[in-house]
Write a protein that holds these residues in place. Structure first.
Motif, PDB file in Angstrom:
ATOM      1  N   GLU A 102      11.610  25.086   7.591  1.00 41.14           N
ATOM      2  CA  GLU A 102      11.028  25.843   8.684  1.00 41.14           C
ATOM      3  C   GLU A 102      11.776  25.502   9.974  1.00 41.14           C
ATOM      4  O   GLU A 102      12.565  24.549  10.017  1.00 41.14           O
ATOM      5  CB  GLU A 102       9.539  25.522   8.842  1.00 41.14           C
ATOM      6  CG  GLU A 102       8.696  25.927   7.636  1.00 41.14           C
ATOM      7  CD  GLU A 102       7.232  25.604   7.842  1.00 41.14           C
ATOM      8  OE1 GLU A 102       6.854  25.266   8.979  1.00 41.14           O
ATOM      9  OE2 GLU A 102       6.474  25.687   6.858  1.00 41.14           O
ATOM     10  N   ARG A 103      11.503  26.272  11.021  1.00 48.10           N
ATOM     11  CA  ARG A 103      12.173  26.058  12.304  1.00 48.10           C
ATOM     12  C   ARG A 103      11.173  26.162  13.437  1.00 48.10           C
ATOM     13  O   ARG A 103      10.260  26.992  13.400  1.00 48.10           O
ATOM     14  CB  ARG A 103      13.278  27.096  12.500  1.00 48.10           C
ATOM     15  CG  ARG A 103      13.979  27.010  13.851  1.00 48.10           C
ATOM     16  CD  ARG A 103      14.846  28.248  14.069  1.00 48.10           C
ATOM     17  NE  ARG A 103      15.502  28.214  15.377  1.00 48.10           N
ATOM     18  CZ  ARG A 103      15.515  29.223  16.231  1.00 48.10           C
ATOM     19  NH1 ARG A 103      14.898  30.344  15.942  1.00 48.10           N
ATOM     20  NH2 ARG A 103      16.147  29.126  17.379  1.00 48.10           N
ATOM     21  N   ILE A 104      11.332  25.303  14.432  1.00 52.49           N
ATOM     22  CA  ILE A 104      10.528  25.373  15.660  1.00 52.49           C
ATOM     23  C   ILE A 104      11.463  25.264  16.865  1.00 52.49           C
ATOM     24  O   ILE A 104      12.630  24.892  16.722  1.00 52.49           O
ATOM     25  CB  ILE A 104       9.436  24.269  15.703  1.00 52.49           C
ATOM     26  CG1 ILE A 104      10.066  22.860  15.632  1.00 52.49           C
ATOM     27  CG2 ILE A 104       8.432  24.469  14.594  1.00 52.49           C
ATOM     28  CD1 ILE A 104      10.205  22.171  16.945  1.00 52.49           C
ATOM     29  N   ILE A 105      10.955  25.606  18.031  1.00 52.10           N
ATOM     30  CA  ILE A 105      11.687  25.388  19.276  1.00 52.10           C
ATOM     31  C   ILE A 105      10.813  24.527  20.188  1.00 52.10           C
ATOM     32  O   ILE A 105       9.632  24.826  20.383  1.00 52.10           O
ATOM     33  CB  ILE A 105      12.038  26.714  19.970  1.00 52.10           C
ATOM     34  CG1 ILE A 105      13.060  27.493  19.132  1.00 52.10           C
ATOM     35  CG2 ILE A 105      12.607  26.455  21.367  1.00 52.10           C
ATOM     36  CD1 ILE A 105      13.481  28.821  19.727  1.00 52.10           C
ATOM     37  N   ASN A 106      11.389  23.440  20.701  1.00 51.12           N
ATOM     38  CA  ASN A 106      10.640  22.604  21.629  1.00 51.12           C
ATOM     39  C   ASN A 106      11.328  22.554  22.985  1.00 51.12           C
ATOM     40  O   ASN A 106      12.410  23.107  23.166  1.00 51.12           O
ATOM     41  CB  ASN A 106      10.413  21.193  21.062  1.00 51.12           C
ATOM     42  CG  ASN A 106      11.683  20.353  21.000  1.00 51.12           C
ATOM     43  OD1 ASN A 106      12.742  20.724  21.490  1.00 51.12           O
ATOM     44  ND2 ASN A 106      11.573  19.190  20.376  1.00 51.12           N
ATOM     45  N   HIS A 107      10.662  21.916  23.932  1.00 48.66           N
ATOM     46  CA  HIS A 107      11.220  21.717  25.270  1.00 48.66           C
ATOM     47  C   HIS A 107      11.372  20.217  25.484  1.00 48.66           C
ATOM     48  O   HIS A 107      10.384  19.469  25.441  1.00 48.66           O
ATOM     49  CB  HIS A 107      10.307  22.317  26.338  1.00 48.66           C
ATOM     50  CG  HIS A 107      10.202  23.808  26.254  1.00 48.66           C
ATOM     51  ND1 HIS A 107       9.081  24.500  26.678  1.00 48.66           N
ATOM     52  CD2 HIS A 107      11.077  24.743  25.795  1.00 48.66           C
ATOM     53  CE1 HIS A 107       9.285  25.807  26.492  1.00 48.66           C
ATOM     54  NE2 HIS A 107      10.480  25.964  25.948  1.00 48.66           N
ATOM     55  N   GLN A 108      12.601  19.771  25.726  1.00 56.01           N
ATOM     56  CA  GLN A 108      12.853  18.336  25.761  1.00 56.01           C
ATOM     57  C   GLN A 108      12.265  17.640  26.981  1.00 56.01           C
ATOM     58  O   GLN A 108      12.142  16.407  26.995  1.00 56.01           O
ATOM     59  CB  GLN A 108      14.348  18.063  25.640  1.00 56.01           C
ATOM     60  CG  GLN A 108      14.894  18.353  24.256  1.00 56.01           C
ATOM     61  CD  GLN A 108      16.218  17.683  24.008  1.00 56.01           C
ATOM     62  OE1 GLN A 108      16.536  16.652  24.598  1.00 56.01           O
ATOM     63  NE2 GLN A 108      17.020  18.265  23.127  1.00 56.01           N
ATOM     64  N   GLY A 125      16.199  24.206  19.365  1.00 53.48           N
ATOM     65  CA  GLY A 125      15.748  24.599  18.036  1.00 53.48           C
ATOM     66  C   GLY A 125      15.887  23.445  17.050  1.00 53.48           C
ATOM     67  O   GLY A 125      16.865  22.705  17.080  1.00 53.48           O
ATOM     68  N   TRP A 126      14.891  23.313  16.181  1.00 57.51           N
ATOM     69  CA  TRP A 126      14.899  22.292  15.142  1.00 57.51           C
ATOM     70  C   TRP A 126      14.573  22.949  13.809  1.00 57.51           C
ATOM     71  O   TRP A 126      13.563  23.630  13.682  1.00 57.51           O
ATOM     72  CB  TRP A 126      13.875  21.199  15.427  1.00 57.51           C
ATOM     73  CG  TRP A 126      14.149  20.430  16.676  1.00 57.51           C
ATOM     74  CD1 TRP A 126      13.771  20.764  17.944  1.00 57.51           C
ATOM     75  CD2 TRP A 126      14.887  19.209  16.778  1.00 57.51           C
ATOM     76  NE1 TRP A 126      14.217  19.824  18.832  1.00 57.51           N
ATOM     77  CE2 TRP A 126      14.902  18.854  18.144  1.00 57.51           C
ATOM     78  CE3 TRP A 126      15.520  18.380  15.841  1.00 57.51           C
ATOM     79  CZ2 TRP A 126      15.544  17.700  18.604  1.00 57.51           C
ATOM     80  CZ3 TRP A 126      16.152  17.234  16.312  1.00 57.51           C
ATOM     81  CH2 TRP A 126      16.163  16.900  17.662  1.00 57.51           C
ATOM     82  N   MET A 127      15.411  22.728  12.822  1.00 55.65           N
ATOM     83  CA  MET A 127      15.203  23.254  11.471  1.00 55.65           C
ATOM     84  C   MET A 127      15.117  22.069  10.523  1.00 55.65           C
ATOM     85  O   MET A 127      15.965  21.175  10.567  1.00 55.65           O
ATOM     86  CB  MET A 127      16.373  24.171  11.097  1.00 55.65           C
ATOM     87  CG  MET A 127      16.324  24.753   9.699  1.00 55.65           C
ATOM     88  SD  MET A 127      17.670  25.952   9.408  1.00 55.65           S
ATOM     89  CE  MET A 127      19.120  24.860   9.411  1.00 55.65           C
ATOM     90  N   SER A 128      14.101  22.037   9.671  1.00 58.14           N
ATOM     91  CA  SER A 128      13.919  20.876   8.800  1.00 58.14           C
ATOM     92  C   SER A 128      13.090  21.220   7.580  1.00 58.14           C
ATOM     93  O   SER A 128      12.330  22.194   7.571  1.00 58.14           O
ATOM     94  CB  SER A 128      13.234  19.742   9.583  1.00 58.14           C
ATOM     95  OG  SER A 128      13.054  18.598   8.775  1.00 58.14           O
ATOM     96  N   ASN A 129      13.246  20.381   6.543  1.00 56.99           N
ATOM     97  CA  ASN A 129      12.390  20.476   5.357  1.00 56.99           C
ATOM     98  C   ASN A 129      11.272  19.443   5.417  1.00 56.99           C
ATOM     99  O   ASN A 129      10.585  19.215   4.415  1.00 56.99           O
ATOM    100  CB  ASN A 129      13.209  20.272   4.081  1.00 56.99           C
ATOM    101  CG  ASN A 129      13.885  18.908   4.010  1.00 56.99           C
ATOM    102  OD1 ASN A 129      14.188  18.313   5.048  1.00 56.99           O
ATOM    103  ND2 ASN A 129      14.143  18.417   2.811  1.00 56.99           N
TER     104      ASN A 129
END
Length: 205
Positions: A102-108, A125-129
């Motif tokens: 899946e993928r999410i977008i965060n604000h650092q 953007g972060w993509m991870s299992n």
């Protein structure tokens, strides 16, 4: 230097031998930035093409390593700017299409990203299992009109030196990744109470 084929071969070999629980991918982003695309018309086309070819070698390579992690039931987070064109590349799309990814977008800015004490939003953007890693990373700024909800002060724009400095992960972001990894390892049976270290993948298969 993953421009060098032999170094890529060594990295594959190390990944295969060491079986790391977590592989973090943070690929060069300049060639994929929206700002860079706006300036391409004013730059030497040959230089632009060479930069893109080099960046694609790196991107395809890390996606190959992510696939190795997926095939062996281990974890990875892939990080790139939220608006980067790399998210549309087929090698990234293939990994993203995996049912566990899946993928999410965060604000650092929500993780302490600062420049001269001023908050830097840097949508990422972060993509991870790993659902738990993504859960820990999934924080966005709630401020309005350029004001950071974490500090109550204006954001600094992530350009030039600010952007270069913001390539370094702040402490709280690193902590979020590790907290998520620990939760994921426990849920998947690789960490148990009273044990030292974690159960290897070979032992749980």
């Amino acid at each position: 230097d993953f421009d060098i084929r032999e170094n890529r071969r060594k990295a594959r070999k190390e990944l295969d031998e060491q079986e790391p629980a977590l592989l973090i991918g943070s690929v060069m982003c300049t060639a994929f930035s929206a700002l860079q695309a706006m300036n391409e018309q004013r730059r030497d086309p040959d230089v632009v093409n060479r930069e893109l070819v080099r960046a694609m070698v790196h991107l395809r390579f890390v996606c190959e390593l992510y696939q190795m992690q997926l095939d062996n039931g281990r974890y990875f987070p892939h990080e790139h700017p939220g608006g980067a064109t790399s998210w549309k590349e087929s090698c990234v799309q293939d990994i993203w299409a995996h049912p566990e990814v899946e993928r999410i977008i965060n604000h650092q800015c929500q993780f302490g990203q600062r420049h001269d004490s001023e908050p830097v939003m840097k949508p990422t953007g972060w993509m991870s299992n790993s659902p738990h890693i993504l859960e820990q990373l999934n924080r966005r700024c709630g401020g309005t009109r350029g004001i950071c909800s974490a500090t109550g002060t204006p954001h600094r724009h992530a350009t030039g030196k600010v952007a270069r400095d913001a390539a370094v992960y702040p402490f709280l972001l690193c902590k979020a990744i590790l907290v998520g990894l620990c939760k994921q390892l426990r849920e998947d049976g690789h960490l148990t109470a009273g044990s030292c270290g974690f159960t290897t993948w070979n032992e749980t298969r």
